[in-house]
Design a protein around this motif. Sequence first.
Motif: not given
Length: 314
Positions: A69-78, A138-142, A153-155, A271-274
């Motif tokens: 989850r963290l890797i996918l989040k960081e990829a989206g943030d980049i 799944g970080l497919e959409i922002e 709870k992740l939203i 959106w994703h809480r993180d």
Amino acid sequence: MELHQLRYFVAVADSGGFSKAARICFVAQPSLSQQIIKLEKELGQRLFERLGRTSVLTEAGRALLPRARLILKEAGDIKSGISDDLGSGAGQLSVGLIPTIAPYILPGVLKRFYESFPKARISVNENLTERLIKSIIGLEIELAVMSLPIEDKLIRMEPLFEDPLVLAISPVHELAKSEHVTIEDLRGIPFIALDEEHCLGEQINNFCYERQINPDIVCRTWNLSTIQHCVSFGSGVSLVPKMLVMTDVSNKCVYRPIKGQSPKRTVVAAWHRDRKLSKLAAEFIQIVKDEYAYLLETRSYEGSGNVSPIIANF
């Protein structure tokens, strides 16, 4: 190790099965299964125990899940962060909208968005609430524009506006003679219902149930446009969102507010809480608010069929 392998892994973990995960990721199940097998071989660990149609995380899978989850989040943030740093309004934005919102507000929103950010590119996923939530996780959409309730709870959510529901009636229906109708007027008359897979369909059912009203449902359909056509031909009445009324130029239906405790839905951005929203995403949220306010101001009377002026006072 590939990002799409981690995305598939998270989808299986969240959905509990390979078939469901394949539908969420819009890939064939054999392709998804092959990628999971490759990931397991690369890690040298079995990630799932297959119990019939259900897949349960192994100890190694449970250890991998938060890291994935963290890797996918960081990829989206980049991806979004680079676009923001450019400061030119260029960049990519992926958003989702539910089908009972997208047709009525998205055209105006896109026009405003591209007027402000002509170099940006936006992709839109129009889908049901459950699937959009999966896409957010799944970080497919922002972000996505949906309506409450959302209980994951992740939203994280930001309220955008309240969208009242009004009664759609044929112009020759007896209720069309009244400026107001009550929820009691729904007793015993044919009702065209929206399928409960839509959150709006479920909300309408709950509203009627809480008031001990059991409409005589003669047809249950998937699409609000189909409901409009059925109503216009006198097949029954229905409850529809006000944003539909404000964009209806057909003049084939009459719309009346429900007197008293009128039904309404709360539309939110989710959106994703993180995840830190990109500047484009934040601007998109504001544009959605502005577009709905514009429709309220300019379309409450115009382009809404035979609408009672009182509808503007919701």
